[in-house]
Every structure is written in structure tokens, then in C-alpha cells.
Motif scaffolding. Structure first.
Motif, PDB file in Angstrom:
ATOM      1  N   ASP A  40       0.797  -1.226   0.000  1.00  0.00           N
ATOM      2  CA  ASP A  40       0.000   0.000   0.000  1.00  0.00           C
ATOM      3  C   ASP A  40       0.831   1.278   0.000  1.00  0.00           C
ATOM      4  OD1 ASP A  40      -2.204  -1.631   0.052  1.00  0.00           O
ATOM      5  OD2 ASP A  40      -2.644  -1.316   2.181  1.00  0.00           O
ATOM      6  N   GLY A  41       2.033   1.226   0.584  1.00  0.00           N
ATOM      7  CA  GLY A  41       2.851   2.424   0.694  1.00  0.00           C
ATOM      8  C   GLY A  41       2.593   3.212   1.959  1.00  0.00           C
ATOM      9  N   TYR A  42       1.711   2.720   2.804  1.00  0.00           N
ATOM     10  CA  TYR A  42       1.490   3.333   4.122  1.00  0.00           C
ATOM     11  C   TYR A  42       0.975   2.270   5.073  1.00  0.00           C
ATOM     12  CZ  TYR A  42      -3.579   3.420   3.139  1.00  0.00           C
ATOM     13  OH  TYR A  42      -4.882   3.076   2.863  1.00  0.00           O
ATOM     14  N   GLN A  84       3.523  13.705  -3.291  1.00  0.00           N
ATOM     15  CA  GLN A  84       4.437  12.669  -2.805  1.00  0.00           C
ATOM     16  C   GLN A  84       5.547  13.375  -2.031  1.00  0.00           C
ATOM     17  OE1 GLN A  84       4.846  11.520  -7.022  1.00  0.00           O
ATOM     18  NE2 GLN A  84       4.837   9.395  -6.311  1.00  0.00           N
ATOM     19  N   PHE A 130      -5.085   8.389   1.078  1.00  0.00           N
ATOM     20  CA  PHE A 130      -3.995   7.783   0.304  1.00  0.00           C
ATOM     21  C   PHE A 130      -4.537   7.107  -0.951  1.00  0.00           C
ATOM     22  CE2 PHE A 130      -2.370   7.826   4.636  1.00  0.00           C
ATOM     23  CZ  PHE A 130      -1.039   8.204   4.478  1.00  0.00           C
ATOM     24  N   PRO A 182      -3.595   3.783  -2.358  1.00  0.00           N
ATOM     25  CA  PRO A 182      -2.783   2.596  -2.077  1.00  0.00           C
ATOM     26  C   PRO A 182      -2.054   2.105  -3.320  1.00  0.00           C
ATOM     27  CG  PRO A 182      -4.973   2.387  -1.112  1.00  0.00           C
ATOM     28  CD  PRO A 182      -5.013   3.585  -2.011  1.00  0.00           C
ATOM     29  N   SER A 211       0.298   3.591  -4.948  1.00  0.00           N
ATOM     30  CA  SER A 211       0.785   4.637  -5.845  1.00  0.00           C
ATOM     31  C   SER A 211       2.281   4.886  -5.704  1.00  0.00           C
ATOM     32  CB  SER A 211       0.025   5.946  -5.599  1.00  0.00           C
ATOM     33  OG  SER A 211       0.094   6.336  -4.232  1.00  0.00           O
ATOM     34  N   HIS A 212       2.901   4.330  -4.654  1.00  0.00           N
ATOM     35  CA  HIS A 212       4.344   4.499  -4.463  1.00  0.00           C
ATOM     36  C   HIS A 212       5.156   3.664  -5.456  1.00  0.00           C
ATOM     37  CE1 HIS A 212       3.211   0.874  -2.417  1.00  0.00           C
ATOM     38  NE2 HIS A 212       4.460   0.542  -2.166  1.00  0.00           N
ATOM     39  N   HIS A 217       5.386   5.993   3.015  1.00  0.00           N
ATOM     40  CA  HIS A 217       6.437   5.815   2.021  1.00  0.00           C
ATOM     41  C   HIS A 217       6.619   7.127   1.260  1.00  0.00           C
ATOM     42  CE1 HIS A 217       8.500   4.320  -1.551  1.00  0.00           C
ATOM     43  NE2 HIS A 217       8.672   3.153  -0.959  1.00  0.00           N
ATOM     44  N   VAL A 258       4.341   7.497  -1.929  1.00  0.00           N
ATOM     45  CA  VAL A 258       2.910   7.246  -1.974  1.00  0.00           C
ATOM     46  C   VAL A 258       2.167   8.582  -2.069  1.00  0.00           C
ATOM     47  CG1 VAL A 258       2.464   7.272   0.532  1.00  0.00           C
ATOM     48  CG2 VAL A 258       1.049   5.864  -0.987  1.00  0.00           C
ATOM     49  N   HIS A 298      -0.692  11.158  -1.333  1.00  0.00           N
ATOM     50  CA  HIS A 298      -1.639  11.395  -0.247  1.00  0.00           C
ATOM     51  C   HIS A 298      -2.040  12.868  -0.213  1.00  0.00           C
ATOM     52  CE1 HIS A 298       2.422  11.957   1.355  1.00  0.00           C
ATOM     53  NE2 HIS A 298       1.926  12.711   2.330  1.00  0.00           N
TER      54      HIS A 298
END
Length: 297
Positions: free
Chosen positions: A26-28, A166, A197, A199, A201-202, A247, A250, A252
């Protein structure tokens, strides 16, 4: 001092494969019950004392916004030279055309940054705690440094929107290796503008960067301006005392806070230094008097 009953928590935090995989996917990641009520009260009281001692007339009353147009126009030495200082940034709606505050100073601030983790013992203790170090080590950081810290207010009615972004757009390393620690000191809900967020996207990299302009006191953006699908954003409502790991890549955002409730947060970023280079084009740079402190102290 950190409470003795928390020792067991230190031993188990961020050790499960499921937690690690969720962050990777997810990056978080949200970790509940990270700080105790006593810890939260100490941080909030310290911030109140810092603001109480601050005389707005001795500062530039620089407003802060994540809008790219605002950033290009309003960067100056006060912001660009804040890596080794505790400085104050105000909400646009809290300052009138004459440059005077329209609300109480405690409710007028957007944030305080960017060296709380170095210059104040309370914030330094939180930032370098065993809990924080444990998380970083379990995520594979070898020689991380703390590059900045902020107390974010998101005050009722005036707390401004944070547009989709980001963190690595502003804090760039080669290879990419930025991690944000975001600790809410109050419950964060849809009502008072929790984070949202996208999820996963990082995994798409960072193509747009904010860099120092040639004049050295302003910034400019390079790279294509990206558009994000609002339907892909997922709200991250969290209870106070939680930890949100973010991250660097990511995507947000958070909305304007129109509610009667504030949304106070302490947040900071770390960067790996082993086999990693801090970009000389970043707005944030070490000063002659203060280097980025190692996280593991």
C-alpha cells in the motif's frame, strides 16, 4: 521517560510479515496505540509553550501552502534556512492583507518546523525513541538520518487543504529512500480532515520535483504535473497516539478543515545514507552548524 509496560510492545512492533507486506503493497501503514496518553500530553504541552513564547511581530508571518503557485511566490530565506531552526508558518486565512493575524496565534499556525527534533528535548526524545528506531530497523534502514520535523496544527476553520503530493517530490534521494513518521495527537476523522492515500501509488516513481531556484531563496518545479483520480483515494481515519508510516512516494492529501475540531500532528522524515545520496537540489539542506542527526543514537 518511556513507560516500563511498553517494553513488550517494543519487542513485537512491526515484526509480523502481514504488517510488513501491507506497507510494501500500500505504501502506508497504521500502527495503533503507538504513544501513551502521557506522551501525547507532554508533546502538546511543549508545543503550546513554544507558541506561547513566540512573538508574531518578530517573525515574517509567512503563510504556508502546498499549492505550487503559492510555493513559487512565497519562498524566502525564512523558509529556505529553517533546517536548523524552529520557525513558524501561518495559515493563509489567518493573516490579513496588512500582514496582521486575524485570529489568536495558537489557532493561526499551519505548522512549526523544521528542527524540533534537534533543538527541543521533548521532540528529540520522541523522534529518537526505541519505538521509532525499532520500526526503522525492521523496515531495513541501516544508517538513517532525520532530515526534518514538523508540528502540524490543522486548526478549526482555517486549516488549509494539502493537495495530492508525494513527499519525495520535496525530499529527493538517489535511490529513493524517504520514510515519513506521522503521529496524530488528536483523533483524525473525515470531519477534521484525516489523510487520504492512493494505495500502491508508491510503485509508480516520482517524476515531478520541487528544487531550489537559481536565486537560492525560492523554489521551482520540474517534471510533468501529474493528475490523480480522486476516486482512488482511501481515507485513513486514525486514533490519537497512532503511528502512520508514509512511504516517500505514496500519493496522499488532506482536505480543508471546516470543522470545530483541530487536528494536531507531530511528523518527521528520515532518509537512508548508506549507498544513498541526498539531492543537492532539494530545498532542505544541512547547514554548517547542524548536520542531519543519525536516527540511531
Amino acid at each position: 521517560m518511556w513507560a516500563a509496560p511498553r517494553k513488550r510492545f517494543i519487542q513485537i512492533i512491526m515484526t509480523t510479515e502481514a504488517d510488513f507486506q501491507k506497507f510494501v503493497d500500500d505504501g502506508y501503514l497504521i500502527i495503533k496505540d503507538f504513544l501513551s496518553e502521557a506522551d501525547i500530553n507532554e508533546i502538546e504541552q511543549k508545543c503550546y509553550d513554544i507558541v506561547q513564547e513566540m512573538n508574531p511581530n518578530e517573525h515574517t508571518l509567512q503563510t504556508f501552502s502546498t499549492s505550487e503557485d503559492d510555493q513559487n511566490k512565497k519562498r524566502n530565506n525564512y523558509f529556505m534556512e529553517s533546517a536548523d531552526k524552529i520557525r513558524f508558518f501561518f495559515e493563509k486565512q489567518a493573516v490579513n492583507e496588512k500582514g496582521d493575524l486575524t485570529v489568536d496565534k495558537h489557532k493561526a499556525l499551519n505548522k512549526i518546523g523544521h528542527a524540533l527534533h534537534v533543538l527541543d528535548p521533548v521532540f528529540k526524545k520522541v523522534t529518537h525513541s526505541q519505538l521509532i528506531q525499532r520500526v526503522a530497523k525492521n523496515l531495513g534502514f541501516k544508517k538513517p538520518v532525520v532530515v526534518q520535523s514538523m508540528y502540524i496544527f490543522k486548526s478549526p476553520h482555517v486549516g488549509g487543504e494539502v493537495v495530492p503530493h508525494q513527499d519525495s517530490t520535496f525530499l529527493y534521494t538517489e535511490p529513493m529512500n524517504i520514510l515519513g513518521f506521522w503521529i496524530p495527537l488528536e483523533d483524525c476523522t473525515l470531519e477534521n480532515s484525516c489523510l487520504h492515500f492512493i494505495p500502491g501509488s508508491h510503485k509508480n516513481g516520482v517524476s515531478r520535483r520541487m528544487i531550489k531556484a537559481e536565486d537560492g531563496v525560492s523554489t521551482t518545479f520540474v517534471g510533468p504535473l501529474l493528475e490523480f483520480d480522486n476516486d482512488k483515494f482511501i481515507p485513513a481515519e486514525v486514533e490519537k497516539g497512532s503511528l502512520v508510516l508514509i512511504h516517500g512516494e505514496v500519493v496522499h492529501k488532506s482536505e480543508h478543515n471546516y470543522s470545530e475540531k483541530s487536528r494536531h500532528v507531530y511528523t518527521f522524515h528520515i532518509a537512508e545514507t548508506e549507498d544513498t545520496k541526498w539531492s543537492k537540489e532539494n530545498w532542505l539542506q544541512e547547514s554548517n552548524s547542524m548536520k542531519f542527526p543519525p536516527l540511531y543514537q
